[in-house]
Design a protein around this motif. Structure first.
Motif, mmCIF file in Angstrom:
data_model
loop_
_atom_site.group_PDB
_atom_site.id
_atom_site.type_symbol
_atom_site.label_atom_id
_atom_site.label_comp_id
_atom_site.label_asym_id
_atom_site.label_seq_id
_atom_site.Cartn_x
_atom_site.Cartn_y
_atom_site.Cartn_z
ATOM 1 N N MET B 449 -55.542 -30.416 -66.917
ATOM 2 C CA MET B 449 -56.831 -31.113 -66.769
ATOM 3 C C MET B 449 -56.828 -31.963 -65.508
ATOM 4 S SD MET B 449 -57.306 -32.285 -70.743
ATOM 5 C CE MET B 449 -58.645 -33.445 -70.506
ATOM 6 N N GLU B 450 -55.715 -32.639 -65.273
ATOM 7 C CA GLU B 450 -55.627 -33.504 -64.092
ATOM 8 C C GLU B 450 -55.581 -32.673 -62.815
ATOM 9 O OE1 GLU B 450 -53.241 -36.926 -66.593
ATOM 10 O OE2 GLU B 450 -52.167 -35.778 -65.063
ATOM 11 N N LYS B 453 -58.897 -31.226 -62.244
ATOM 12 C CA LYS B 453 -59.957 -32.234 -62.378
ATOM 13 C C LYS B 453 -60.991 -31.803 -63.425
ATOM 14 C CE LYS B 453 -59.255 -34.738 -58.219
ATOM 15 N NZ LYS B 453 -57.858 -34.386 -58.227
ATOM 16 N N ASP B 454 -60.496 -31.382 -64.554
ATOM 17 C CA ASP B 454 -61.359 -30.934 -65.642
ATOM 18 C C ASP B 454 -61.348 -32.018 -66.727
ATOM 19 O OD1 ASP B 454 -62.688 -29.659 -67.704
ATOM 20 O OD2 ASP B 454 -61.007 -28.310 -68.167
ATOM 21 N N ARG B 455 -62.344 -32.899 -66.717
ATOM 22 C CA ARG B 455 -62.491 -33.983 -67.686
ATOM 23 C C ARG B 455 -61.187 -34.767 -67.836
ATOM 24 N NH1 ARG B 455 -63.026 -31.851 -72.648
ATOM 25 N NH2 ARG B 455 -61.851 -30.089 -71.823
ATOM 26 N N GLU B 456 -60.505 -34.968 -66.726
ATOM 27 C CA GLU B 456 -59.249 -35.701 -66.781
ATOM 28 C C GLU B 456 -59.477 -37.142 -67.243
ATOM 29 O OE1 GLU B 456 -60.913 -35.009 -64.167
ATOM 30 O OE2 GLU B 456 -60.983 -36.781 -62.891
ATOM 31 N N TRP B 457 -60.723 -37.627 -67.078
ATOM 32 C CA TRP B 457 -61.042 -39.000 -67.473
ATOM 33 C C TRP B 457 -61.014 -39.211 -68.969
ATOM 34 C CZ3 TRP B 457 -65.226 -37.616 -70.177
ATOM 35 C CH2 TRP B 457 -66.001 -36.538 -69.693
ATOM 36 N N ILE B 458 -61.025 -38.104 -69.722
ATOM 37 C CA ILE B 458 -60.925 -38.245 -71.183
ATOM 38 C C ILE B 458 -59.669 -39.025 -71.554
ATOM 39 C CG2 ILE B 458 -60.276 -36.915 -73.232
ATOM 40 C CD1 ILE B 458 -62.456 -35.055 -72.728
ATOM 41 N N ASN B 460 -58.309 -41.357 -70.057
ATOM 42 C CA ASN B 460 -58.323 -42.779 -69.684
ATOM 43 C C ASN B 460 -58.092 -43.702 -70.872
ATOM 44 O OD1 ASN B 460 -58.854 -42.142 -67.095
ATOM 45 N ND2 ASN B 460 -60.949 -42.922 -67.029
#
Lengths: 471, 462, 112
Positions: B449-450, B453-458, B460
């Protein structure tokens, strides 16, 4: 004491003929290890088979070619993911391995139909690939499948493909070496001269016996480009099938690995009058010498000196930094054959490293003539070594570092000796000027690995701890 | 939604998933202490397999070759077996077992292995009086089966040759299949916790071996001749892999009346539950509180992951058949969808496997495709032709380029896993294996994901 | 003269692969060809390089002669007669080592 019978070989005294210890004052002409001879069963020799000598070492390097292995699946599985020869087209040759997956019914009724089907399937699966090498293996050779007849049939049905056959089952010869021979001779007899290359320079060479290990070929190619020399074919690093079909058009054959590919250079000399120039591509000194020789052949001396001066200025300071720190280190080379003679003087002259023991899996007597001429006194020269001999020699020669394959590397770790991959390199390329700096760096990092000092400590021993603390 | 099972249509192989039978014979044999197998065939059949083991374990294993050259291929190679056995016996004084492993060449020539073993015993009696070396015939022609059946054949042959009926010893035979040292450690932990005296066949625990101050070599199998002899006197056998070692357990049942349970391969929670219950049933020992806690920890960890991250993720799994089935069951436990399972040889029993039958009967909420006799092209082709969409690939390192080129996250599991560090020492079976495997899957998906850059903010706030 | 031949012989042993090509005839061609070109170069003559084979000998000889000159100062002063004599001695030593007394069993195979 020229030929040596080791303690572990007392029960197999014929091994004495294969182990030479070079002593000062002796006439080395009187001694030459027997080589390319049958292996004694049960000795834990390190040798592979002739099939792998053909497929894994040479044919499988071609970057645009299906490698169809006619036999049970193991031969395809085993000669896949065991090498580090990349290519500039996305490493096709590293990614795939093909097998006819021979089963018992094919052994009984013959495998030709199976082979034909598999060849079509392989071309159908990858329609952009038009070249193939077909290999026989132990069982398909034993049952006598007529592979060439099948190849003829498939070629007739598919006019845009070209197929080469290597009939070299694993039991042929005594080691990988037989496979090199069969592929070389077959290729030059059947395929060389069947494609005309586009000539872009009046200076043309074939570079023979380099397999682009970790990008070796790229390094050397940059030198030839700088000199304006066209490489018709690399045999076979980063090479295409068709480039190797046009080898007859080169004006000079430059040979690095004379063991695996000297045959084709000899045949090209015999058939097409192309001279053979043997060089060493590892080592500063040697690389400069090689460039001078090739350039001299074409009258490009000035360009060569410029190139050598530039490369030396760029890389020599780094090499010297390592030389200062490697001076006096003892090294063992436990590899296939030619690297013994390519490396022993190179590491001595350029890095101050002493090679104290060398063994060859598949070298011939010619390779031992070369290495004994170049190697030091007080060094062991061993043909077809086995595991117990390895321990005994390590004990006698006490190297600080060993260049060998990963399996033996895993073994020497336990003996607290660092290894560097002598076949596929640790972090190459190792050829050329920058390559030799890489090799020196890997040697330095290996011999200065703090873990080996820690491994020697027994934590139950108070004194050892104290000594370590004081130091 | 259905589960279908079919066979690869092509005859040939593009990228084999398994290697051939002799490799399996060698893997089983190196699990035995004081044992060096002698592979009767060309030298490549040994050299490459030793390299393969070294790639996977980063360790060296002793395997000898009879070095069949042309003359032996034409006129027969039995002389080279006798010579090889004698050379081994002389140079390795501690040697007690020599499995003689055939290959395609020597099976085609028709070398008489049993007859040669008789000749070897005569030679040994004469040359080495007072010393016992067991010779074990292992018939593993490369043109039958694969490494999987080769392993099964060798385990069976070792047991057949060595098992000896004596007084009941109260021990439990455990046949884990072709597993890693980390898995063996997990099994030993269960046996210890339950107070069960067990024999692991083969005990590969010391394949994870140390660098020691005295520079000694400790990399070896730990299953002794006595262990193998004693298998006939066990209170029972548990076979965790139907295709890797169960044949030996069946033999002990038929020949010596040792009760035998084919326990599901212990991937995931439920399969491990069954294993512990089966051990308990065979030995009469209760499952202790400590293992209830082990189980609870694994459930606790996996619950953090399953419905938040794993649910609906489509997975392809390839490798040894027992492992693939076990992993598919595990995936379903954590809400993933194993949409494609690949078995790499033509063993007809896979289609009749009761676990496969259960999958076919189950009311799946997704389509599952099982391909027998598959190569890795079956996976690559489906990805390239977009007939399958995957979130994850699970399998061994030989499939690495499929994942790399298609940019699909891949968790290395099975054999070999040479492109990742240290996997051989981590369990994948048992509760701890399930937990660690689940966490490895999660971390692999997170890294992907990171990286993409696939919803890597999930992550967080996770 | 003996020690001068020794100097050159030791150099060739350590550095020159051409003495150890595959067969007797290759070795003999190389030894004679390259030593011949080296004599020309040391005598200050431009060696004949009309055929590809000759050009290859010259390429090898040039590197060797440059090294001879830098390593063995005496060769810079030597007369043509002495050069011819010493290099003749070198050729004989190499022929003896790499051909006559070679224990390499493959040297006389008729095929490559």
């Amino acid at each position: 004491m020229p030929m040596v019978l080791l303690e572990c070989d007392q029960d197999i005294p014929e091994r004495e003929r294969h182990i030479y210890f070079k002593a000062p004052g002796e006439d080395s002409r009187d001694y030459l290890p027997a080589a390319n001879a049958p292996t004694i069963p049960g000795t834990l020799s390190e040798r592979g088979c002739s099939f792998c000598g053909a497929k894994l070492v040479i044919g499988g390097v071609l970057k645009d070619t299906i490698q169809m292995i006619h036999g049970p699946l193991g031969c395809a599985y085993d000669t896949w993911h065991t090498k580090r020869y990349p290519s500039d087209n996305g490493h096709f040759q590293l990614k795939y391995s093909w097998s006819t997956d021979m089963k018992e019914s094919h052994i009984v009724f013959g495998g030709e139909k199976r082979l034909e089907k598999c060849m079509h399937e392989a071309f159908d699966a990858m329609p952009e690939i038009k070249r193939m090498v077909v290999y026989t293996t132990c069982p398909t050779a034993l049952i006598g499948d007529d592979v060439k007849a099948v190849v003829k049939k498939v070629t007739a049905a598919r006019t845009d493909v070209d197929i080469f056959t290597v009939e070299c089952p694993g039991f042929a010869g005594v080691s990988q070496s037989k496979g090199h021979h069969v592929l070389n001779i077959g290729w030059v007899s059947e395929k060389v001269g069947t494609v005309e290359p586009e000539i872009t320079s009046e200076y043309t060479i074939n570079f023979i016996g380099d397999y682009n290990i970790q990008g070796d070929t790229d390094v050397l190619q940059r030198y030839w480009d700088r000199l304006g020399i066209q490489v018709i074919a690399h045999f076979t690093g980063n090479s295409t099938y068709d480039a190797c079909r046009s080898m007859h058009r080169a004006k000079l054959n430059v040979v690095n690995c004379a063991r695996s590919a000297g045959y084709i250079a000899n045949e090209l000399k015999r058939l097409y009058g192309i001279p053979r120039l043997d060089i060493d591509s590892w080592g500063f000194n040697y690389m400069a010498e090689a460039i001078r020789k090739v350039a001299s052949f074409f009258g490009l001396e000035e360009k060569a000196e410029e190139l050598i001066a530039e490369e030396t200025a760029k890389w020599k300071p780094q090499l010297d930094w390592y030389k200062e720190r490697l001076q006096g280190k003892k090294m063992a080379i436990w590899t296939g054959g030619p690297r013994l003679w390519h490396w022993t003087k190179a590491v001595e002259d350029d890095l101050g490293v002493e090679v104290v023991a060398m063994s060859s899996k598949f070298g011939h007597e010619e390779d031992f003539e070369k290495v004994i001429a170049r190697g030091r006194n007080g060094t062991y020269y061993i043909d077809d070594p086995n595991e117990l001999e390895f321990f005994e020699i390590m004990d006698k020669a006490k190297p600080d570092i060993i260049f060998t394959g990963p399996r033996v590397g895993d073994l020497v770790k336990k003996l607290h000796i660092p290894y560097v991959n002598g076949h596929a390199y640790h972090n190459g390329p190792y050829m050329g000027f920058e390559g030799f700096v890489n090799m020196a760096r890997d040697m330095y990092n290996a011999t200065h690995n703090p873990l080996f000092r820690l491994a020697a400590i027994d934590i139950r021993d108070d004194r050892a701890l104290l000594v370590e603390e004081a130091a | 939604m259905t589960c279908t099972i079919e066979s690869k249509e092509r005859g040939g192989i593009i990228n084999p998933m398994y290697t051939c039978q002799p490799a399996g014979g060698q893997y089983a044999s190196i699990g035995v202490k004081d044992c060096i197998p002698l592979v009767h065939g060309g030298q490549g059949c040994t050299m490459f397999v030793r390299l393969l083991f070294a790639q996977h374990f980063k360790e060296n294993f002793a395997v000898a070759s009879s070095s069949v050259h042309e003359e032996a291929a034409v006129f027969g190679g039995t002389k080279r077996i006798v010579e090889g056995v004698e050379v081994l016996a002389r140079r390795y004084p501690e040697l007690r077992v020599i499995p003689i492993i055939t290959t395609c060449s020597t099976e085609v020539i028709g070398d008489d292995i049993e007859g040669t073993i008789t000749a070897c015993y005569k030679m040994l009696a004469k040359e080495f009086p007072g010393r016992t070396i067991h010779l074990v015939p292992v018939h593993t022609p490369s043109f039958k089966g694969s490494q999987v059946s080769g392993y099964d054949e060798a385990v069976k042959s070792l047991v057949k040759t060595l098992a000896k009926k004596e007084q009941p010893a109260g021990k439990l035979n455990v046949f884990p299949g072709w597993v890693n040292p980390g898995d063996v450690a997990e099994l030993k932990f269960y046996l210890d916790e339950m107070g069960v005296d067990g024999t692991i066949l083969m005990d590969t625990g010391r394949f994870d071996s140390p660098m020691l101050p005295d520079k000694s070599l400790q990399t070896e199998g730990s299953t002794t001749v006595e262990d193998l002899q004693g298998t006939a006197n066990a209170i029972g056998s548990i076979a965790l892999a139907r295709y890797e070692g169960a044949g030996a357990a069946d033999y002990l049942k038929n020949e010596f009346g040792v009760p035998c349970i084919h326990s599901p391969t212990a991937y995931g929670i439920a399969n491990t539950d069954t294993l512990l219950r089966n051990i308990s049933q065979l030995t009469g020992k209760p499952i202790p509180e400590s293992l209830v806690w082990e189980r609870g920890r694994a459930l606790n960890a996996l619950t953090d992951l399953a419905h938040m991250f794993f649910a609906d993720k489509k997975v392809a799994i390839f490798g040894h058949p027992d492992m693939v089935i076990g992993l598919a069951q595990f995936c379903m436990e954590v809400e993933m969808k194993p949409v494609l399972l690949l078995f790499g040889d033509d063993n007809g029993r896979y289609k009749r496997d009761p676990r496969v039958a259960e999958l076919k009967k189950a009311n799946l909420d997704f389509d599952m495709e099982i391909v027998c006799n598959a190569d890795l092209w079956e996976l690559e082709r489906r990805i390239k032709e977009k007939t399958i969409e995957l979130d994850l690939i699970m399998g061994h390192s030989k499939g690495r380029y499929i994942a790399i080129d298609a940019n699909i996250p891949m968790v290395r599991v099975g054999f070999p896993t040479f492109d990742r560090a240290g996997l051989q020492r981590h369990p994948t079976i048992g509760y701890r294996g399930a937990m660690q495997l689940g966490e490895t899957i999660a971390n692999t998906l997170f890294a992907h994901m990171e990286y993409t850059k696939d919803r890597e903010w999930i992550l967080n706030t996770w | 003269m003996g020690s001068k031949v020794d100097d050159l012989f030791d150099y060739v042993q350590e550095r020159c692969l051409w003495q150890f090509h595959s067969r007797t005839w290759d070795r003999s061609e190389n030894i004679d060809g390259i030593i011949g070109k080296a004599i020309d170069l040391l005598a200050g003559r431009e060696p004949a390089a009309d055929t590809p084979a000759e050009r290859c000998f010259v390429a090898d000889a040039k590197v060797m002669v440059a090294d001879f000159r830098s390593r063995f100062p005496w060769i810079r002063e030597a007369s043509e007669t002495e050069v011819t004599e010493v290099l003749g001695g070198l050729r004989d030593r190499l022929t003896d080592l790499a051909i006559t007394r070679s224990r390499n069993h493959e040297l006389t195979h008729t095929l490559y």
